[in-house]
Design a protein around this motif. Sequence first.
Motif, PDB file in Angstrom:
ATOM      1  N   VAL A 151      -1.915 105.826   0.782  1.00 43.47           N
ATOM      2  CA  VAL A 151      -2.271 104.762   1.780  1.00 43.47           C
ATOM      3  C   VAL A 151      -0.921 104.320   2.313  1.00 43.47           C
ATOM      4  CG1 VAL A 151      -2.136 102.737  -0.226  1.00 43.47           C
ATOM      5  CG2 VAL A 151      -3.845 102.406   1.945  1.00 43.47           C
ATOM      6  N   SER A 152      -1.485 103.858   3.552  1.00 44.72           N
ATOM      7  CA  SER A 152      -0.395 103.101   4.465  1.00 44.72           C
ATOM      8  C   SER A 152      -0.905 101.767   4.658  1.00 44.72           C
ATOM      9  CB  SER A 152       0.092 104.116   5.607  1.00 44.72           C
ATOM     10  OG  SER A 152      -1.118 104.392   6.597  1.00 44.72           O
ATOM     11  N   TYR A 153       0.037 100.904   4.952  1.00 43.76           N
ATOM     12  CA  TYR A 153      -0.486  99.264   4.941  1.00 43.76           C
ATOM     13  C   TYR A 153       0.675  98.695   5.731  1.00 43.76           C
ATOM     14  CZ  TYR A 153       2.471  98.908   0.760  1.00 43.76           C
ATOM     15  OH  TYR A 153       3.377  98.810  -0.414  1.00 43.76           O
ATOM     16  N   MET A 154       0.085  97.440   6.241  1.00 43.96           N
ATOM     17  CA  MET A 154       1.253  96.484   6.618  1.00 43.96           C
ATOM     18  C   MET A 154       0.994  95.499   5.741  1.00 43.96           C
ATOM     19  SD  MET A 154       1.635  94.839  10.439  1.00 43.96           S
ATOM     20  CE  MET A 154       0.270  93.399  10.410  1.00 43.96           C
ATOM     21  N   ALA A 155       2.074  95.134   5.112  1.00 41.08           N
ATOM     22  CA  ALA A 155       2.042  93.969   4.108  1.00 41.08           C
ATOM     23  C   ALA A 155       2.473  92.770   4.662  1.00 41.08           C
ATOM     24  CB  ALA A 155       3.047  94.208   2.845  1.00 41.08           C
ATOM     25  N   MET A 156       1.958  91.612   4.248  1.00 34.67           N
ATOM     26  CA  MET A 156       2.306  90.480   4.782  1.00 34.67           C
ATOM     27  C   MET A 156       2.824  89.554   3.631  1.00 34.67           C
ATOM     28  SD  MET A 156      -0.812  89.767   7.492  1.00 34.67           S
ATOM     29  CE  MET A 156      -2.286  90.849   6.871  1.00 34.67           C
ATOM     30  N   ASN A 157       4.360  89.032   4.085  1.00 31.79           N
ATOM     31  CA  ASN A 157       4.848  88.346   2.708  1.00 31.79           C
ATOM     32  C   ASN A 157       4.222  86.723   2.797  1.00 31.79           C
ATOM     33  OD1 ASN A 157       6.772  87.216   1.374  1.00 31.79           O
ATOM     34  ND2 ASN A 157       8.564  88.080   2.276  1.00 31.79           N
ATOM     35  N   THR A 158       3.451  86.969   1.558  1.00 31.78           N
ATOM     36  CA  THR A 158       2.824  85.661   1.227  1.00 31.78           C
ATOM     37  C   THR A 158       3.718  84.434   0.514  1.00 31.78           C
ATOM     38  OG1 THR A 158       2.144  86.424  -0.963  1.00 31.78           O
ATOM     39  CG2 THR A 158       0.609  86.652   0.823  1.00 31.78           C
ATOM     40  N   ASP A 159       4.941  84.977   0.221  1.00 33.18           N
ATOM     41  CA  ASP A 159       5.861  84.415  -0.696  1.00 33.18           C
ATOM     42  C   ASP A 159       6.816  83.562   0.185  1.00 33.18           C
ATOM     43  OD1 ASP A 159       6.847  83.571  -3.262  1.00 33.18           O
ATOM     44  OD2 ASP A 159       8.634  84.918  -2.758  1.00 33.18           O
ATOM     45  N   LYS A 160       6.912  84.018   1.402  1.00 34.22           N
ATOM     46  CA  LYS A 160       8.114  83.156   2.675  1.00 34.22           C
ATOM     47  C   LYS A 160       7.243  82.022   2.998  1.00 34.22           C
ATOM     48  CE  LYS A 160      11.113  85.250   5.646  1.00 34.22           C
ATOM     49  NZ  LYS A 160      11.335  86.547   6.612  1.00 34.22           N
ATOM     50  N   ASP A 194       8.528  89.374   7.449  1.00 35.65           N
ATOM     51  CA  ASP A 194       7.332  88.392   7.490  1.00 35.65           C
ATOM     52  C   ASP A 194       6.178  89.780   7.202  1.00 35.65           C
ATOM     53  OD1 ASP A 194       8.426  85.850   7.817  1.00 35.65           O
ATOM     54  OD2 ASP A 194       8.596  86.536   9.874  1.00 35.65           O
ATOM     55  N   MET A 195       6.181  90.624   7.923  1.00 36.16           N
ATOM     56  CA  MET A 195       5.182  91.757   7.786  1.00 36.16           C
ATOM     57  C   MET A 195       6.099  93.035   7.686  1.00 36.16           C
ATOM     58  SD  MET A 195       2.429  90.556  10.587  1.00 36.16           S
ATOM     59  CE  MET A 195       3.274  90.982  12.038  1.00 36.16           C
ATOM     60  N   ALA A 196       5.509  93.898   6.839  1.00 43.55           N
ATOM     61  CA  ALA A 196       6.242  95.253   6.829  1.00 43.55           C
ATOM     62  C   ALA A 196       5.305  96.427   6.698  1.00 43.55           C
ATOM     63  CB  ALA A 196       7.060  95.235   5.671  1.00 43.55           C
ATOM     64  N   PHE A 197       5.710  97.379   7.120  1.00 38.55           N
ATOM     65  CA  PHE A 197       5.080  98.854   6.990  1.00 38.55           C
ATOM     66  C   PHE A 197       5.743  99.374   5.535  1.00 38.55           C
ATOM     67  CE2 PHE A 197       4.510  99.810  11.474  1.00 38.55           C
ATOM     68  CZ  PHE A 197       3.223  99.166  11.581  1.00 38.55           C
ATOM     69  N   LEU A 198       4.534  99.977   4.598  1.00 35.74           N
ATOM     70  CA  LEU A 198       4.876 100.819   3.793  1.00 35.74           C
ATOM     71  C   LEU A 198       3.538 101.601   3.205  1.00 35.74           C
ATOM     72  CD1 LEU A 198       7.505 101.066   2.216  1.00 35.74           C
ATOM     73  CD2 LEU A 198       6.797  99.559   0.522  1.00 35.74           C
ATOM     74  N   GLY A 199       3.819 102.631   2.326  1.00 33.86           N
ATOM     75  CA  GLY A 199       2.822 103.308   2.017  1.00 33.86           C
ATOM     76  C   GLY A 199       3.043 103.652   0.518  1.00 33.86           C
ATOM     77  N   ALA A 243       5.571  91.664  -8.344  1.00 33.87           N
ATOM     78  CA  ALA A 243       6.112  90.947  -7.238  1.00 33.87           C
ATOM     79  C   ALA A 243       7.231  90.295  -7.483  1.00 33.87           C
ATOM     80  CB  ALA A 243       4.991  89.723  -6.704  1.00 33.87           C
ATOM     81  N   LYS A 244       8.126  91.079  -8.326  1.00 27.22           N
ATOM     82  CA  LYS A 244       9.636  90.431  -8.426  1.00 27.22           C
ATOM     83  C   LYS A 244      10.572  90.774  -7.393  1.00 27.22           C
ATOM     84  CE  LYS A 244       9.294  91.012 -13.522  1.00 27.22           C
ATOM     85  NZ  LYS A 244       8.249  91.786 -13.678  1.00 27.22           N
ATOM     86  N   LYS A 245      11.271  89.782  -6.850  1.00 25.04           N
ATOM     87  CA  LYS A 245      12.378  90.250  -5.705  1.00 25.04           C
ATOM     88  C   LYS A 245      13.253  91.183  -6.066  1.00 25.04           C
ATOM     89  CE  LYS A 245      11.688  87.093  -1.958  1.00 25.04           C
ATOM     90  NZ  LYS A 245      11.714  85.618  -2.128  1.00 25.04           N
ATOM     91  N   GLY A 246      13.461  92.179  -5.344  1.00 23.77           N
ATOM     92  CA  GLY A 246      14.643  93.188  -5.531  1.00 23.77           C
ATOM     93  C   GLY A 246      14.248  94.241  -6.187  1.00 23.77           C
ATOM     94  N   SER A 247      12.681  94.388  -6.733  1.00 19.99           N
ATOM     95  CA  SER A 247      12.238  95.548  -7.144  1.00 19.99           C
ATOM     96  C   SER A 247      10.737  95.342  -7.053  1.00 19.99           C
ATOM     97  CB  SER A 247      12.732  95.742  -8.692  1.00 19.99           C
ATOM     98  OG  SER A 247      12.179  94.752  -9.527  1.00 19.99           O
ATOM     99  N   ALA A 248      10.365  95.004  -5.933  1.00 25.82           N
ATOM    100  CA  ALA A 248       8.878  94.760  -5.985  1.00 25.82           C
ATOM    101  C   ALA A 248       8.331  96.281  -5.281  1.00 25.82           C
ATOM    102  CB  ALA A 248       8.675  93.862  -4.907  1.00 25.82           C
ATOM    103  N   GLY A 249       7.153  96.360  -6.232  1.00 29.25           N
ATOM    104  CA  GLY A 249       6.298  97.218  -5.683  1.00 29.25           C
ATOM    105  C   GLY A 249       5.158  96.602  -4.795  1.00 29.25           C
ATOM    106  N   ASN A 250       5.115  95.256  -5.035  1.00 31.34           N
ATOM    107  CA  ASN A 250       4.072  94.214  -4.300  1.00 31.34           C
ATOM    108  C   ASN A 250       4.959  93.651  -3.344  1.00 31.34           C
ATOM    109  OD1 ASN A 250       2.487  92.173  -3.551  1.00 31.34           O
ATOM    110  ND2 ASN A 250       2.030  91.632  -5.501  1.00 31.34           N
ATOM    111  N   ILE A 251       5.002  94.084  -2.015  1.00 28.62           N
ATOM    112  CA  ILE A 251       5.974  93.686  -1.263  1.00 28.62           C
ATOM    113  C   ILE A 251       5.255  92.614  -0.309  1.00 28.62           C
ATOM    114  CG2 ILE A 251       7.594  95.444  -1.119  1.00 28.62           C
ATOM    115  CD1 ILE A 251       6.254  96.023   1.973  1.00 28.62           C
ATOM    116  N   ALA A 252       4.102  92.376  -0.531  1.00 33.38           N
ATOM    117  CA  ALA A 252       3.349  91.045  -0.146  1.00 33.38           C
ATOM    118  C   ALA A 252       3.559  90.025  -0.837  1.00 33.38           C
ATOM    119  CB  ALA A 252       1.834  91.410   0.146  1.00 33.38           C
ATOM    120  N   PHE A 253       4.133  90.450  -1.956  1.00 35.69           N
ATOM    121  CA  PHE A 253       4.700  89.229  -2.954  1.00 35.69           C
ATOM    122  C   PHE A 253       3.432  88.509  -3.122  1.00 35.69           C
ATOM    123  CE2 PHE A 253       8.433  90.590  -1.233  1.00 35.69           C
ATOM    124  CZ  PHE A 253       9.300  90.914  -2.273  1.00 35.69           C
ATOM    125  N   TYR A 254       2.257  89.083  -3.374  1.00 36.51           N
ATOM    126  CA  TYR A 254       0.907  88.375  -3.365  1.00 36.51           C
ATOM    127  C   TYR A 254       0.679  88.081  -5.005  1.00 36.51           C
ATOM    128  CZ  TYR A 254      -4.258  88.644  -3.693  1.00 36.51           C
ATOM    129  OH  TYR A 254      -5.418  88.475  -4.062  1.00 36.51           O
TER     130      TYR A 254
END
Lengths: 545, 334
Positions: free
Chosen positions: A300-309, A435-440, A461-472
Amino acid sequence: MKKKVLWMLLTLFALMVLVVAGCSSNDEANSEGDSDNQDTTDSAEEGSGGSDTFVFGRGADSEQLDPSKVTDGESIYVTNQIYDTLVRYEQEGTEVKPALASEWKTSEDGLKWTFQLRDDVKFHDGTDFTAEDVVFNFERWTEGAEYVYYGYMFGASEEDPGGIIEKVEATGDYEVTFTLSEPNAPFLNTLAMPPFGIASPDAIKEHGEDYFKNPVGTGPFVFEEWKQDDSITLSKNEDYFGDAAKVDTVIFRVIPDNGARFMELQAGSIDAMNGMNPQDIQQAEDDDALQIIRRPSMNVSYMAMNTDKEGPLKDKKVRQAINLAIDKEKLLSLFEGIGKPAKNPMPPSLWGYNDDIEDYGYDVEKAKSLLAEAGYGDGMSLTLYTMSNPRPYLPQPKFAAQAIQEMLKEVNVVVEIVENEWDSHLSATENGDHDMAFLGWTGDNGDPDNFLYVLLDKDNAKKGSAGNIAFYKNDELHDILKKAQTELDQDKRTSLYKEAQEIIHEDAPWFPIAHTTPPLAVKKEVKNYIPHPTGSEPFNYLELN
Amino acid sequence: MLNYIIRRLVSLVPVVIGVSILSFSLMHLVPGDPARSILGEKATETQLEMLREELNLNDPLVVQYGNFMGKIATGDLGESIKSKESVASEIGGRLPATIELTLFAMTVAVVVGVLAGVIAAVKQYSWFDNLSMSGALFGVSMPIFWLGLMMIWLFSVELNWLPPSGRLSNDIELTTITNLYLVDSILTLNGEAFVDALRHLLMPGIALATIPMAIIARMTRSSMLEVMKQDYIRTANAKGLAGRLVVFQHALKNASLPVLTVIGLQFGFLLGGAVLTETIFSWPGVGRYVVDAILSRDYPVVQSTILIIAVIFVLVNLITDILYTLFDPRIKLD
């Protein structure tokens, strides 16, 4: 005078030869005792060397032939031929079937897994395969960080080298028992992953550091020769316990340029290839001698939206509005015919996919009103981080970013594109700079957990080693995903995952983009080439006419 | 002369240090993490950190540089971060492939380039002059990847005359000594392998030769034109010497100095610049190896390979300088 000059030149030339030879002689010293690429007899290959040789062309060489230490697809492609896992994926999907283990059972509490092993299996070096060998391999994988997939799939770390696997014991000559620290429903699916191929302990001890150049497994093909950056040759395992290979030799050839590789296929010097230029697909389809086979999607490819910022993206309405403001159909034209629109974080080829969910659709007016409700009717500006290089799930990241930039302008969102080279992109997004980022993501074991938990659970959603880059972070979702991890009943898991997808859809931490089906071009005379969703398939089923 | 050569060889030391500082700092300036490129996108931060520690990537840059140069001083090129193999052995397998390709291409470029340049100068404004010089212009401006692909399409796909890639066919056995396949096949008197290796070399060799060939042809022509106007050439002609003798013995020798300079520079350029050719023709050489290493941030590989190429480049230029004295005895190197 002339003689003197010639003399000097000769000396200098000798000096240069020395520089070169210095390298080569070191090389001989190093490869002593190996039967690898620097043998005295050297033969390169070219062409389908006879009807019983299958030549596969690809863009890059394998890194290592020890699957437990690699993450690149090109290594796994080859090791998948040489090694067997306890269980293997079925030919077309990700359900598992017996391989080295003929049957297995789980204890009531899901903590003990007992596998009955086949007693008729030999490693390529002639040694017998027993339960002790399984134990040896699993213990080896806990020895360090270089066993990437073990650490990653079983949650191992320096403090807890075994991860969720507490114990692996040989409870009989051909019986092995795993004790887990917590029930893990995807466990069986994970064991089928090629990185957990069982290697010959004798060969590992014999070759030590150089084992990765001298792989010994039990699989349908035996390793013969590796010429780096050029080719890897395998031969049929005559004593294979499963379906014996129908071709005698398999050669993996490195042909870096996509166009040149396709021409080699047309010229007939290779039998199949991956990594096609989009413009060559039609040509291959029109060619009487060739066929295009599409690999089922497991990505899957996606644009994640950073919910933490701090900022607008904390607001669900804004994220939904962005989902509404992007024309997915248009965006997909950048995929040159290899992409299908995504509405969920996992691909439809996986069980548990929720097809009842209706995608947001393209609706600028609705997006505008949502933004106004959220208090951003006057507009805002956001960064969009993108990688500079194409990925299998996103062929043209930069153009996709520009397209989204244009589309979001319509709803008064100003997008600043930040383009980074791959490594930097990963670390920036894991740190949550965006804020937003592409990843897959490309799936590992064919289990929904491997998409939903890895990519969207608050644990990741841990900073520095996140698989969840939406920090959702959603506790309700977390409970469901955790429950699904320990629930062993497949039907119950399916409904849990469907529910999870609904929550994710509503909260919209992502703009899901696409699932891609990468094409392979194969000669028509090759029969039974069935690409596997995991990205590589054993070649013992294919036939050459 | 010996003194001169020794001086030049000694001057290699600052060159090596300079190049090493440059390549080292450039590699470390570029963002990117070797640990990440080895372990892949799915590695956890703990795994990455452990590997960085293991590879000494957490040391201060000065310490890392010191370690690297300390090893170089003892002749140890270090280990590839990625494959864990010694860089020397990895380069050793690939450098001969690149050198064979480069030597072949330079031979083609020099023979054809000089001949074309001479004929074009002697027959100035003839059809040959016009044709060869527009050909040279075409050659200089031709993108090598396009030319390469067109050659494969024509000679391999359509005509099926030449193998599209690689160095040797798989049914050919060759005992390797120098790893230069043409040389090895001559040394072992293996005619079949020689023909096969030559067939594999033809397309990449010619593709790689086009640009230097064009440059050499143009340089030879202009240099020859200048010399041909000199008094001594008129004298030689006047005293009735054969035309060929005048051109090749009297004129070409004096016209060859600038050509020689160009050849020396182009040779060094080809050693490092064969990347595209190696990629198109799947030639397992050092150019592709370095590019891959740069992309995966394999520091030791990049630094050591650049050093070796720099040393060879300097040596080639030294040889060029010495060749000057052969062509023009008035030049004294001391």
